[in-house]
Design a protein around this motif. Structure first.
Motif, PDB file in Angstrom:
ATOM      1  N   GLU A 144      14.146  -4.875   7.205  1.00  0.00           N
ATOM      2  CA  GLU A 144      13.563  -5.576   8.352  1.00  0.00           C
ATOM      3  C   GLU A 144      12.933  -4.578   9.321  1.00  0.00           C
ATOM      4  OE1 GLU A 144      16.157  -8.313  10.314  1.00  0.00           O
ATOM      5  OE2 GLU A 144      16.854  -9.233   8.450  1.00  0.00           O
ATOM      6  N   GLU A 145      13.612  -3.452   9.548  1.00  0.00           N
ATOM      7  CA  GLU A 145      13.080  -2.461  10.485  1.00  0.00           C
ATOM      8  C   GLU A 145      11.780  -1.846   9.986  1.00  0.00           C
ATOM      9  OE1 GLU A 145      16.135  -2.709   9.366  1.00  0.00           O
ATOM     10  OE2 GLU A 145      17.645  -2.009  10.797  1.00  0.00           O
ATOM     11  N   VAL A 146      11.708  -1.551   8.688  1.00  0.00           N
ATOM     12  CA  VAL A 146      10.474  -0.990   8.127  1.00  0.00           C
ATOM     13  C   VAL A 146       9.357  -2.021   8.191  1.00  0.00           C
ATOM     14  CG1 VAL A 146       9.413  -0.005   6.064  1.00  0.00           C
ATOM     15  CG2 VAL A 146      11.780   0.569   6.638  1.00  0.00           C
ATOM     16  N   MET A 147       9.685  -3.256   7.927  1.00  0.00           N
ATOM     17  CA  MET A 147       8.710  -4.341   8.030  1.00  0.00           C
ATOM     18  C   MET A 147       8.121  -4.399   9.443  1.00  0.00           C
ATOM     19  SD  MET A 147       7.673  -7.210   6.289  1.00  0.00           S
ATOM     20  CE  MET A 147       7.162  -8.896   6.620  1.00  0.00           C
ATOM     21  N   GLU A 148       8.975  -4.293  10.443  1.00  0.00           N
ATOM     22  CA  GLU A 148       8.525  -4.382  11.837  1.00  0.00           C
ATOM     23  C   GLU A 148       7.591  -3.236  12.203  1.00  0.00           C
ATOM     24  OE1 GLU A 148      12.453  -6.703  13.615  1.00  0.00           O
ATOM     25  OE2 GLU A 148      12.298  -4.524  13.777  1.00  0.00           O
ATOM     26  N   ARG A 149       7.742  -2.087  11.538  1.00  0.00           N
ATOM     27  CA  ARG A 149       6.871  -0.956  11.836  1.00  0.00           C
ATOM     28  C   ARG A 149       5.461  -1.151  11.286  1.00  0.00           C
ATOM     29  NH1 ARG A 149      10.623   4.497  11.090  1.00  0.00           N
ATOM     30  NH2 ARG A 149      12.471   3.701  12.162  1.00  0.00           N
TER      31      ARG A 149
ATOM     32  N   TRP B 247       0.839  -1.205   0.000  1.00  0.00           N
ATOM     33  CA  TRP B 247       0.000   0.000   0.000  1.00  0.00           C
ATOM     34  C   TRP B 247       0.871   1.251   0.000  1.00  0.00           C
ATOM     35  CZ3 TRP B 247      -0.324   3.597   4.096  1.00  0.00           C
ATOM     36  CH2 TRP B 247      -1.334   4.557   3.966  1.00  0.00           C
ATOM     37  N   GLY B 248       1.933   1.243   0.818  1.00  0.00           N
ATOM     38  CA  GLY B 248       2.825   2.394   0.886  1.00  0.00           C
ATOM     39  C   GLY B 248       3.549   2.649  -0.420  1.00  0.00           C
ATOM     40  N   VAL B 249       3.969   1.577  -1.086  1.00  0.00           N
ATOM     41  CA  VAL B 249       4.649   1.721  -2.378  1.00  0.00           C
ATOM     42  C   VAL B 249       3.677   2.244  -3.428  1.00  0.00           C
ATOM     43  CG1 VAL B 249       5.780   0.469  -4.253  1.00  0.00           C
ATOM     44  CG2 VAL B 249       6.397  -0.031  -1.875  1.00  0.00           C
ATOM     45  N   ASN B 250       2.484   1.679  -3.467  1.00  0.00           N
ATOM     46  CA  ASN B 250       1.489   2.103  -4.452  1.00  0.00           C
ATOM     47  C   ASN B 250       1.064   3.557  -4.262  1.00  0.00           C
ATOM     48  OD1 ASN B 250       1.444  -0.406  -5.696  1.00  0.00           O
ATOM     49  ND2 ASN B 250      -0.225  -1.175  -4.418  1.00  0.00           N
ATOM     50  N   LYS B 251       1.079   4.020  -3.002  1.00  0.00           N
ATOM     51  CA  LYS B 251       0.734   5.404  -2.704  1.00  0.00           C
ATOM     52  C   LYS B 251       1.896   6.360  -2.990  1.00  0.00           C
ATOM     53  CE  LYS B 251      -3.509   5.347  -0.933  1.00  0.00           C
ATOM     54  NZ  LYS B 251      -4.608   6.226  -1.394  1.00  0.00           N
TER      55      LYS B 251
ATOM     56  N   GLN C  65      13.379  10.076   5.549  1.00  0.00           N
ATOM     57  CA  GLN C  65      12.226  10.982   5.536  1.00  0.00           C
ATOM     58  C   GLN C  65      11.026  10.300   4.890  1.00  0.00           C
ATOM     59  OE1 GLN C  65      12.015  14.095   7.013  1.00  0.00           O
ATOM     60  NE2 GLN C  65       9.848  13.750   6.571  1.00  0.00           N
ATOM     61  N   ARG C  66      11.262   9.546   3.811  1.00  0.00           N
ATOM     62  CA  ARG C  66      10.160   8.803   3.180  1.00  0.00           C
ATOM     63  C   ARG C  66       9.552   7.807   4.154  1.00  0.00           C
ATOM     64  NH1 ARG C  66      13.751   8.661  -1.337  1.00  0.00           N
ATOM     65  NH2 ARG C  66      14.391   6.524  -0.801  1.00  0.00           N
ATOM     66  N   ILE C  67      10.424   7.088   4.857  1.00  0.00           N
ATOM     67  CA  ILE C  67       9.939   6.093   5.815  1.00  0.00           C
ATOM     68  C   ILE C  67       9.156   6.758   6.934  1.00  0.00           C
ATOM     69  CG2 ILE C  67      10.679   4.406   7.547  1.00  0.00           C
ATOM     70  CD1 ILE C  67      13.033   3.723   5.675  1.00  0.00           C
ATOM     71  N   LYS C  68       9.655   7.897   7.401  1.00  0.00           N
ATOM     72  CA  LYS C  68       8.966   8.637   8.460  1.00  0.00           C
ATOM     73  C   LYS C  68       7.567   9.038   8.015  1.00  0.00           C
ATOM     74  CE  LYS C  68       9.554  12.728  11.429  1.00  0.00           C
ATOM     75  NZ  LYS C  68       8.364  13.497  11.006  1.00  0.00           N
ATOM     76  N   ASN C  69       7.457   9.556   6.807  1.00  0.00           N
ATOM     77  CA  ASN C  69       6.142   9.957   6.295  1.00  0.00           C
ATOM     78  C   ASN C  69       5.221   8.746   6.131  1.00  0.00           C
ATOM     79  OD1 ASN C  69       7.058  12.587   6.142  1.00  0.00           O
ATOM     80  ND2 ASN C  69       7.587  12.466   3.967  1.00  0.00           N
ATOM     81  N   PHE C  70       5.777   7.634   5.664  1.00  0.00           N
ATOM     82  CA  PHE C  70       4.988   6.410   5.496  1.00  0.00           C
ATOM     83  C   PHE C  70       4.459   5.918   6.830  1.00  0.00           C
ATOM     84  CE2 PHE C  70       5.440   1.679   5.797  1.00  0.00           C
ATOM     85  CZ  PHE C  70       4.252   1.355   5.157  1.00  0.00           C
ATOM     86  N   VAL C  71       5.335   5.853   7.834  1.00  0.00           N
ATOM     87  CA  VAL C  71       4.930   5.353   9.147  1.00  0.00           C
ATOM     88  C   VAL C  71       3.870   6.261   9.766  1.00  0.00           C
ATOM     89  CG1 VAL C  71       5.725   4.921  11.504  1.00  0.00           C
ATOM     90  CG2 VAL C  71       7.100   4.154   9.561  1.00  0.00           C
ATOM     91  N   GLU C  72       4.041   7.576   9.631  1.00  0.00           N
ATOM     92  CA  GLU C  72       3.056   8.510  10.185  1.00  0.00           C
ATOM     93  C   GLU C  72       1.705   8.360   9.495  1.00  0.00           C
ATOM     94  OE1 GLU C  72       4.868  12.312   9.757  1.00  0.00           O
ATOM     95  OE2 GLU C  72       6.117  12.117  11.564  1.00  0.00           O
ATOM     96  N   THR C  73       1.725   8.189   8.178  1.00  0.00           N
ATOM     97  CA  THR C  73       0.478   8.009   7.439  1.00  0.00           C
ATOM     98  C   THR C  73      -0.198   6.690   7.819  1.00  0.00           C
ATOM     99  OG1 THR C  73       1.410   9.244   5.574  1.00  0.00           O
ATOM    100  CG2 THR C  73      -0.551   7.916   5.137  1.00  0.00           C
ATOM    101  N   LEU C  74       0.610   5.646   7.945  1.00  0.00           N
ATOM    102  CA  LEU C  74       0.075   4.338   8.333  1.00  0.00           C
ATOM    103  C   LEU C  74      -0.509   4.393   9.742  1.00  0.00           C
ATOM    104  CD1 LEU C  74      -0.295   1.314   7.789  1.00  0.00           C
ATOM    105  CD2 LEU C  74       2.050   0.951   8.597  1.00  0.00           C
TER     106      LEU C  74
END
Length: 355
Positions: free
Chosen positions: A201-206, A187-191, A323-332
Motif C-alpha cells: 500500500e505504501e509503495v502504491m501511494e508513492r 513500469w518499475g517491475v518491467n524495468k 533499497q529497491r523501492i528507494k531507487n524506484f521512487v527516485e527514478t520515478l
C-alpha cells in the motif's frame, strides 16, 4: 468600509485577498478562530467545491459568472485556512468527467483556469511572501497546451515553498489516479527496479499524484450532495467527512468553522482507526518479507547457511527491498520532474540550469 474601498482591496490580489479579509474580519470571527485553535487543527483540508452552476441558476446569472464566483470563494477560503493554521489544501477543480459537459462550458472553464493561473503568475511576489507551493494534480495531457505551460510555470516557481501547499486537482479522478499508479508500478517491475513482492500500500501511494502530501484530515463537500464523486477515494479512507448543505459560492467562514469543529469532535476516533491501519500495514509487509525469505531458503535446500537465523535473513531481505523501492521512487520522481520541465514555456525553460 465602502464598497469602492473593498473593490480596490480585491483588485490588489485575486489569489491572496489578505487585506480584504483583514478589513472585513469581525471581533467575533477572531474570537471563534482563537477558540478553535485551542483544539486540534487539521493539517490538510480537502474541498469538493460543488454548486457553482446551481448558484448561477438560483441567482439568475450566467453560468460563467457562477464559476467565477466559485473561484472568488476559493481565494477567500484559502485565506481562512492560512489564518487558522491549515498548512495544506486540496481542491477538486475539474474532474475528467467534466469533459463530458457541453463544449461551450468546458471551453469556458479552461479559459477561466488559464486566466486565473496567469494572474497567479503575476502575483509571484505574493506566492513567495506567503510561502505557498502550488501543485496541480491530474492528467496534464488532457489539458490545453497553453494551460499546461502556465500550470507548469506556477508549479516550477513555487516548488521550494514550504509554509503552505495548495493542490489543485484538474483533469483528475481517483480511479484515473489509481489506474495510473498501477501503470507506474508495472513500469518499475518491467524495468527491473522493483520486484512484484515489493509492492505494498505504501509503495502504491508513492505512485499517486498526491505522493508528496499526507492524506487529508478533513474533507468538506458543499451543495448538499453526500458523495465523493471520484475524488481522493484512496486518500480519504481515514478522513473526517463533512457534507454541507450550502452552494459553494455561498460558503461562509461560519460554515468553515463548523467544519473544523466537526473535525475536532471526530478526530480522535479517526486517529485510532489510522493507528490500527498503520499497525496492519507493518505486519503485512513483514509477513510478505517472511514469505519471500522462506521461499528462498526452501530453494536453497541443504545449502542454507545455518549460522544465519530466519529473523536475520528477513532483516537482510527487508533492507534490500527498501533499497529497491528507494531507487524506484527516485527514478520515478526524476521521470515526472522531466515531464514537468518539458511542459514549461520557452521563456522559463531557457532559465533552467544546464547539466
Amino acid at each position: 468600509m465602502s464598497a469602492l474601498e473593498l473593490q480596490k482591496l480585491r483588485e490588489s490580489s485575486e489569489w491572496f485577498p489578505e487585506k480584504e479579509y483583514l478589513a472585513q474580519r469581525t471581533w467575533l470571527q477572531t474570537t471563534c478562530a482563537r477558540v478553535l485553535s485551542c483544539g486540534p487543527i487539521p493539517r490538510h483540508v480537502a474541498f469538493i467545491m460543488d454548486g457553482n452552476r446551481r448558484f448561477a441558476r438560483k441567482s439568475e446569472i450566467e453560468r460563467e459568472e457562477g464559476h467565477l464566483q466559485g473561484f472568488n470563494k476559493l481565494a477567500e477560503t484559502l485565506q481562512w485556512c492560512l489564518d487558522l493554521g491549515v498548512s495544506e489544501v486540496t481542491v477538486y477543480a475539474f474532474s475528467i468527467e467534466n469533459f463530458k459537459r457541453s463544449k461551450d462550458e468546458v471551453d469556458g472553464l479552461m479559459h477561466l483556469a488559464t486566466e486565473k493561473f496567469k494572474r497567479l503568475l503575476k502575483e509571484k511576489d505574493e506566492i513567495m511572501k506567503h510561502g505557498v507551493s502550488v501543485r496541480v494534480l491530474g492528467d496534464f495531457n488532457l489539458l490545453p497546451r497553453d494551460l499546461q505551460e502556465i500550470v507548469a510555470d506556477v508549479m516550477y516557481i513555487s516548488r521550494n515553498n514550504t509554509r503552505a501547499i495548495l493542490n489543485v486537482c484538474m483533469a483528475y479522478t481517483a480511479r484515473h489516479e489509481i489506474t495510473n499508479a498501477f501503470k507506474e508500478l508495472s513500469w518499475g517491475v518491467n524495468k527491473g527496479l522493483i520486484e512484484p513482492s515489493d509492492i505494498s500500500e505504501e509503495v502504491m501511494e508513492r505512485c499517486f499524484y498526491t505522493r508528496h502530501s499526507p492524506d487529508p484530515d478533513l474533507l468538506i463537500r458543499t451543495s448538499g450532495e453526500v458523495r465523493l464523486s471520484d475524488f481522493l477515494l484512496w486518500q480519504s479512507s481515514y478522513s473526517v467527512l463533512a457534507f454541507v448543505d450550502v452552494l459553494w459560492p455561498e460558503y461562509t467562514i461560519w460554515d468553515f468553522f463548523q467544519g473544523i469543529l466537526y473535525y475536532q469532535m471526530n478526530q480522535r476516533q479517526v486517529q485510532v482507526a489510522k493507528d490500527n491501519r498503520d499497525v496492519r500495514r507493518v505486519r503485512a509487509v513483514y509477513e510478505s518479507d517472511r514469505q519471500e525469505v522462506t521461499k528462498v531458503m526452501a530453494g536453497e535446500g541443504g545449502n542454507t547457511d545455518q549460522s544465519t537465523s530466519l529473523p536475520e535473513r528477513i532483516s537482510e531481505y527487508a533492507a534490500k527491498r527498501e533499497q529497491r523501492i528507494k531507487n524506484f521512487v527516485e527514478t520515478l520522481e526524476a521521470k515526472r520532474t522531466q515531464q514537468l520541465l518539458n511542459m514549461l514555456p520557452a521563456r522559463t525553460a531557457s532559465d533552467l540550469p544546464t547539466s
